[in-house]
Design a protein around this motif. Structure first.
Motif, PDB file in Angstrom:
ATOM      1  N   ARG A  87       5.686   0.089  -5.945  1.00 57.29           N
ATOM      2  CA  ARG A  87       5.174   0.924  -7.032  1.00 57.29           C
ATOM      3  C   ARG A  87       6.292   1.680  -7.730  1.00 57.29           C
ATOM      4  O   ARG A  87       6.261   1.878  -8.953  1.00 57.29           O
ATOM      5  CB  ARG A  87       4.133   1.898  -6.482  1.00 57.29           C
ATOM      6  CG  ARG A  87       2.844   1.227  -6.045  1.00 57.29           C
ATOM      7  CD  ARG A  87       1.887   2.244  -5.456  1.00 57.29           C
ATOM      8  NE  ARG A  87       1.641   3.331  -6.382  1.00 57.29           N
ATOM      9  CZ  ARG A  87       1.150   4.524  -6.022  1.00 57.29           C
ATOM     10  NH1 ARG A  87       0.853   4.756  -4.756  1.00 57.29           N
ATOM     11  NH2 ARG A  87       0.952   5.448  -6.917  1.00 57.29           N
ATOM     12  N   ARG A 254      -2.602  -1.765 -13.331  1.00 55.91           N
ATOM     13  CA  ARG A 254      -2.970  -0.634 -12.486  1.00 55.91           C
ATOM     14  C   ARG A 254      -4.387  -0.796 -11.959  1.00 55.91           C
ATOM     15  O   ARG A 254      -4.663  -0.507 -10.797  1.00 55.91           O
ATOM     16  CB  ARG A 254      -2.834   0.667 -13.289  1.00 55.91           C
ATOM     17  CG  ARG A 254      -3.263   1.894 -12.502  1.00 55.91           C
ATOM     18  CD  ARG A 254      -2.918   3.159 -13.259  1.00 55.91           C
ATOM     19  NE  ARG A 254      -1.482   3.310 -13.334  1.00 55.91           N
ATOM     20  CZ  ARG A 254      -0.749   3.824 -12.373  1.00 55.91           C
ATOM     21  NH1 ARG A 254      -1.309   4.221 -11.246  1.00 55.91           N
ATOM     22  NH2 ARG A 254       0.553   3.949 -12.508  1.00 55.91           N
ATOM     23  N   SER A 257      -4.384  -3.348  -9.251  1.00 49.78           N
ATOM     24  CA  SER A 257      -3.784  -2.784  -8.049  1.00 49.78           C
ATOM     25  C   SER A 257      -4.768  -1.887  -7.319  1.00 49.78           C
ATOM     26  O   SER A 257      -4.885  -1.921  -6.096  1.00 49.78           O
ATOM     27  CB  SER A 257      -2.521  -1.996  -8.415  1.00 49.78           C
ATOM     28  OG  SER A 257      -2.005  -1.357  -7.288  1.00 49.78           O
ATOM     29  N   GLU A 268      -4.932   4.793  -3.571  1.00 49.82           N
ATOM     30  CA  GLU A 268      -3.680   4.798  -4.309  1.00 49.82           C
ATOM     31  C   GLU A 268      -3.248   6.241  -4.546  1.00 49.82           C
ATOM     32  O   GLU A 268      -3.674   6.895  -5.490  1.00 49.82           O
ATOM     33  CB  GLU A 268      -3.810   4.044  -5.637  1.00 49.82           C
ATOM     34  CG  GLU A 268      -2.460   3.849  -6.317  1.00 49.82           C
ATOM     35  CD  GLU A 268      -2.586   3.087  -7.618  1.00 49.82           C
ATOM     36  OE1 GLU A 268      -3.412   3.498  -8.457  1.00 49.82           O
ATOM     37  OE2 GLU A 268      -1.871   2.096  -7.788  1.00 49.82           O
TER      38      GLU A 268
END
Length: 481
Positions: A87, A254, A257, A268
Motif C-alpha cells: 500500500r 481502492r 482492495s 483496511e
C-alpha cells in the motif's frame, strides 16, 4: 610477537575465512570461528584465552544489538503480513507521480522500511516496482531496478534499524541514536545522487532493452491480478492498450482492495496508523540522541529514547495495530517467520564480534594506530577498501562490513577517529560490486525482469556507484566531526 607476525597472521586468518566460504562453500559462521581460533592460537593467546575471547566477543555484541535486531526484524515481518508495504508503494506513486517514482520509492525503501529483513523486503517490493516500471516510460525497468538495488543495499548498512547498521553500531560502540542521525545524513544524498548518476548513464545508451531485459521468468506472475477476459474486453476494443491511471481507476483499485480485504476478514486501516509505531520508535531514538548531544537531563524521555525500549514500544504498538487489522493468528504467524529470519542474522553478527575481539586481543589496534596516527582519512579509505574486497569475494554485505570494521575498530580511539565514521565507511565499502556471489543479485535479476547482463548494469554498477558516492561524502564528514 613482532608486529609483522601479527599483521601476517591476521591477514592469513581473514583470507582463510574468505577461501573457506568462497572455494569450499563453508558456512560463513563456521569459517569466521575457524579464522578466530587460528588467529588467537597463532599470536600466542593460548587455548583458554582464545576460547574466552571468542565467546566474550560474541556475547558482548549480542548484549549491545541482539534485542535490537530481533525487535526490528519482528516489526518488519508484521508489517509485511499486514500488506502495509504494498500500500505504501501505491501511495507513493499516486502522490509523487511516475517521473519521481524511482527516487521516492528508493528513499522509502532506504529509510523507513529498513525494519524489514532484506530478502523479505525485496520479494515484496520487487513485483510492485516491476509492474510500476512501464508507467515511468522509457527505461522504466532500468531505473526502477537500479533504484531498488541502491536503496536496499544502502539502507541495510546506513539506516537504523537496518541489520548491518545495528551490527556495526554495536561492534564499534556507537550510540544508536548517533548512528541513526549520521546514517540518515548519509543515506538520503547517497541514494538521490546515485540514482541520478545511473539515470544519466542509462539515457546515454548504457541500457539496451532488447539485451538487458528478460521478462520470461515473471511473465506469468505479471498476468496475475490483471482483469479477466470479460473485464478486459473494453480495453481490447481500444487496441489492447492498458488503461492509464486516473482518479477513476484509483477509486476502482481502492474499492477492489477493500473488497478483497473484507473477504479475508481484514480491515483496511489508514497507512499512517500501521507505520505509526515504527515511526514513533525512531523518533524516540532520535530524541534520546539529541538529549545526549545537548547534555539535557529529561529522565523519562531518556528512558523512552533508549533504543531497546523505543523499539520494544514500536514492536508492541505494531503488533496491537496490526492485530486489529488482520487478526491475531496472522500476527502470530508473522512473529514466527520473524524469529526464523532473525536467528541467522544474530549468529552471523555474533561471530563477527568474535573475530573483532580476537583481532583486538592480538594487538592489531596498537600496530595500525601507529600507521594512521597522522590522518583520519587514511583509515576510512582502508576500511572501505577492505570491506569492498571482502564483499567481492564473499558476496555478503553484512559479513564484509562487520569484518572490515572489526579489523580497524581498535585504532579509532588511538587516532581520535569517531567510530560512527568508521562504521559508515565499512558499510560504504561493503556495497561495492554486488555481483553473482550475492543472492540479492539473483533476486533482483529474476524478480525485476532483467537479463544477467542487465543486472550487472543496474545492480553491480549501480550499487558500486553508491559505494563510491558514499565514501566521497564520508570523507568531508570526517573533517567536520
Amino acid at each position: 610477537m613482532s608486529d609483522v607476525a601479527v599483521l601476517t597472521n591476521t591477514a592469513v586468518a581473514v583470507l582463510a575465512a574468505v577461501v573457506l566460504i568462497v572455494r569450499f562453500r563453508v558456512n560463513p559462521v563456521i569459517a569466521l570461528v575457524i579464522g578466530s581460533v587460528y588467529l588467537g592460537l597463532a599470536v600466542g593467546l593460548g587455548v583458554e584465552k582464545t576460547v574466552e575471547t571468542i565467546t566474550a566477543g560474541f556475547g558482548e555484541i549480542m548484549v549491545d544489538v541482539g534485542l535490537l535486531i530481533a525487535f526490528g526484524v519482528l516489526m518488519g515481518s508484521i508489517l509485511n503480513q499486514s500488506g502495509a508495504i504494498r500500500r505504501l508503494v501505491e501511495h507513493l506513486l499516486n502522490t509523487f507521480g511516475p517521473k519521481r517514482l524511482p527516487y521516492t520509492m528508493g528513499l522509502a525503501i532506504g529509510t523507513v522500511l529498513q525494519s524489514i529483513f532484506l530478502d523479505v523486503l525485496l520479494v515484496i517490493s520487487a513485483p510492485l516496482a516491476r509492474k510500476l516500471a512501464p508507467r515511468i516510460g522509457k527505461l522504466g525497468t532500468a531505473r526502477m531496478a537500479t533504484a531498488m538495488a541502491i536503496a536496499l543495499e544502502c539502507g541495510i548498512v546506513f539506516t537504523v534499524p537496518g541489520v548491518a547498521s545495528l551490527a556495526l553500531a554495536g561492534l564499534l560502540n556507537v550510540p544508536l541514536g548517533k548512528m541513526l542521525l549520521f546514517g540518515l545524513l548519509l543515506v538520503i544524498p547517497t541514494i538521490i545522487i546515485s540514482i541520478a548518476i545511473m539515470t544519466f548513464l542509462f539515457r546515454r545508451g548504457f541500457w539496451n532493452e532488447a539485451k538487458d531485459e528478460d521478462h520470461t521468468f515473471v511473465a506469468e506472475e505479471d498476468r496475475e491480478g490483471e482483469p479477466d477476459d470479460e473485464e478486459a474486453a473494453p480495453a481490447a476494443g481500444t487496441g489492447g492498450t492498458a488503461p492509464t491511471r486516473n482518479s477513476g481507476s484509483e477509486g476502482t483499485d481502492r474499492q477492489s482492495s477493500t473488497v478483497a480485504l473484507a473477504k479475508r476478514g481484514q480491515k483496511e486501516f489508514p497507512l499512517l496508523l500501521l507505520f505509526a509505531p515504527l515511526l514513533t520508535s525512531l523518533l524516540l531514538i532520535g530524541a534520546g540522541a539529541i538529549l545526549q548531544i545537548l547534555e539535557i537531563e529529561m529522565p523519562w524521555l531518556q528512558l523512552l529514547g533508549e533504543p531497546v525500549i523505543a523499539l520494544l514500544i514500536g514492536l508492541i504498538g505494531t503488533a496491537l495495530v496490526t492485530r486489529a487489522a488482520i487478526g491475531q493468528s496472522r500476527v502470530e504467524e508473522a512473529i514466527t517467520i520473524g524469529f526464523k529470519e532473525s536467528g541467522q542474522i544474530l549468529i552471523l553478527t555474533g561471530v563477527g564480534g568474535s573475530l573483532a575481539a580476537t583481532v583486538a586481543a592480538a594487538g592489531l589496534g596498537d600496530i595500525l594506530g601507529g600507521f594512521f596516527s597522522a590522518s583520519t582519512v587514511a583509515p576510512l579509505l582502508v576500511v572501505w577498501a577492505i570491506a569492498a574486497v571482502l564483499h567481492i569475494a564473499v558476496g555478503s554485505v553484512t559479513l564484509s562490513a562487520i569484518t572490515a570494521a572489526g579489523l580497524l575498530a581498535p585504532i579509532a580511539p588511538a587516532i581520535g577517529l569517531d567510530p560512527v565514521l568508521l562504521a559508515l565507511a565499512a558499510g560504504a565499502g561493503s556495497l561495492f560490486m554486488v555481483h553473482v556471489t550475492s543472492n540479492t543479485f539473483w533476486l533482483l535479476q529474476s524478480l525485476l525482469g532483467q537479463s544477467v547482463r542487465g543486472a550487472l548494469k543496474s545492480v553491480s554498477v549501480g550499487v558500486s556507484v553508491a559505494s563510491v558516492v558514499a565514501i566521497l561524502l564520508i570523507l568531508p564528514m570526517s573533517l567536520l566531526f
